[in-house]
Motif scaffolding. Structure first.
Motif, PDB file in Angstrom:
ATOM      1  N   ALA A  58       6.421  -8.719  10.460  1.00 41.31           N
ATOM      2  CA  ALA A  58       5.695  -7.304  10.199  1.00 41.31           C
ATOM      3  C   ALA A  58       6.608  -6.408   9.819  1.00 41.31           C
ATOM      4  N   TYR A  59       7.775  -6.101  10.297  1.00 46.70           N
ATOM      5  CA  TYR A  59       8.805  -5.070  10.018  1.00 46.70           C
ATOM      6  C   TYR A  59       9.305  -5.387   8.384  1.00 46.70           C
ATOM      7  N   LEU A  61       7.729  -6.757   6.231  1.00 42.23           N
ATOM      8  CA  LEU A  61       6.695  -6.655   5.200  1.00 42.23           C
ATOM      9  C   LEU A  61       6.377  -5.068   4.914  1.00 42.23           C
ATOM     10  N   ASN A  62       6.422  -4.232   6.187  1.00 41.77           N
ATOM     11  CA  ASN A  62       6.263  -2.792   5.918  1.00 41.77           C
ATOM     12  C   ASN A  62       7.217  -2.046   5.342  1.00 41.77           C
ATOM     13  N   GLU A  63       8.521  -2.651   5.763  1.00 39.93           N
ATOM     14  CA  GLU A  63       9.654  -2.178   4.951  1.00 39.93           C
ATOM     15  C   GLU A  63       9.731  -2.433   3.459  1.00 39.93           C
ATOM     16  N   GLY A  66       5.546  -1.004   2.113  1.00 43.53           N
ATOM     17  CA  GLY A  66       4.926   0.254   2.416  1.00 43.53           C
ATOM     18  C   GLY A  66       3.401   0.111   2.715  1.00 43.53           C
ATOM     19  N   GLU A  67       2.845   0.978   2.067  1.00 38.90           N
ATOM     20  CA  GLU A  67       1.142   1.217   2.092  1.00 38.90           C
ATOM     21  C   GLU A  67       0.729   0.112   1.492  1.00 38.90           C
ATOM     22  N   VAL A  69       1.077  -2.918   1.622  1.00 36.88           N
ATOM     23  CA  VAL A  69       1.036  -4.265   2.495  1.00 36.88           C
ATOM     24  C   VAL A  69      -0.632  -4.530   2.779  1.00 36.88           C
ATOM     25  N   LYS A  70      -1.467  -3.560   2.805  1.00 36.70           N
ATOM     26  CA  LYS A  70      -2.773  -4.061   3.300  1.00 36.70           C
ATOM     27  C   LYS A  70      -3.732  -4.855   1.998  1.00 36.70           C
ATOM     28  N   CYS A  97      -0.253 -10.179  10.872  1.00 36.18           N
ATOM     29  CA  CYS A  97      -1.192  -9.539   9.914  1.00 36.18           C
ATOM     30  C   CYS A  97      -1.691  -8.184  10.766  1.00 36.18           C
ATOM     31  N   SER A 100       1.100  -5.782  10.665  1.00 36.74           N
ATOM     32  CA  SER A 100       1.542  -5.180   9.531  1.00 36.74           C
ATOM     33  C   SER A 100       0.505  -4.571   8.849  1.00 36.74           C
ATOM     34  N   GLY A 101      -0.941  -5.089   8.947  1.00 39.71           N
ATOM     35  CA  GLY A 101      -1.891  -4.746   8.154  1.00 39.71           C
ATOM     36  C   GLY A 101      -1.933  -5.628   7.075  1.00 39.71           C
TER      37      GLY A 101
END
Length: 186
Positions: A58-59, A61-63, A66-67, A69-70, A97, A100-101
């Motif tokens: 998750a870290y 994925l977000n890194e 960013g936004e 990821v959704k 999920c 991370s979204g």
């Protein structure tokens, strides 16, 4: 070394992030850090350490995204049997999920039959390598997907799976891997 197919090479040129260095057991002169990484990977494969690994995934994925990821479907490269696939990836995918979204692709890929694990078929070249996987083809059409696999050595399993998804109209962005295989201590 065998010549790699153009489609495999295309997949290998995409994003590839590994979290840990993995030294196979035959590499004896590893230190405490390498032994710890090896144990995390083994525990994950047994369905035990998924929370820690989910947080790592998750870290990253977000890194990485960013936004966006959704809008990304998180898909795990199937394990060697339906049972191992569920133990290893069902709760893990859900947790990644949730953290991370990303969109969970687990329920859209079903492993129907078993195949030998990589280390098993290396010993017996006659074993059948066919694994039957059922895809929700409609779901994957026009979706951006990020793949996850526990170990990457050469990347053939990852690339083959990515190519399958792209046959259904998915756009595979790349792959995350819990461990990358190394054979020499640096």
């Amino acid at each position: 070394m065998t010549k790699l197919d153009e489609n495999i090479l295309r997949q290998l040129n995409k994003i590839k992030i590994s979290f840990l260095k993995y030294y196979p057991v035959r590499i004896k002169n590893v230190g405490t850090e390498e032994q710890t990484a090896r144990q995390i990977i083994w525990d994950f494969k047994d369905g035990k350490a998924f929370e820690k690994v989910a947080q790592m995934a998750a870290y990253h994925l977000n890194e990485q995204f960013g936004e966006q990821v959704k809008n990304i479907v998180f898909c795990c490269v199937p394990a060697s049997s339906p049972e191992k696939n569920e133990i290893r990836y069902k709760d893990f995918s859900e947790r990644v999920c949730e953290l991370s979204g990303a969109i969970n692709g687990y329920n859209h890929i079903q492993v129907l039959s078993e195949r030998p694990t990589v280390h098993e078929h290396r010993k017996d070249k006659e074993k059948n390598m066919v694994q039957v996987i059922n895809f929700d083809e409609v779901f994957f059409k026009n979706k951006s997907c990020l793949l996850f696999d526990d170990i990457i050595t050469k990347g053939i399993s990852y690339s083959t799976f990515a190519n399958l998804l792209e046959q259904f109209g998915a756009n595979v962005l790349g792959g995350f891997f819990l461990g990358k295989t190394y054979y020499k201590i640096r």
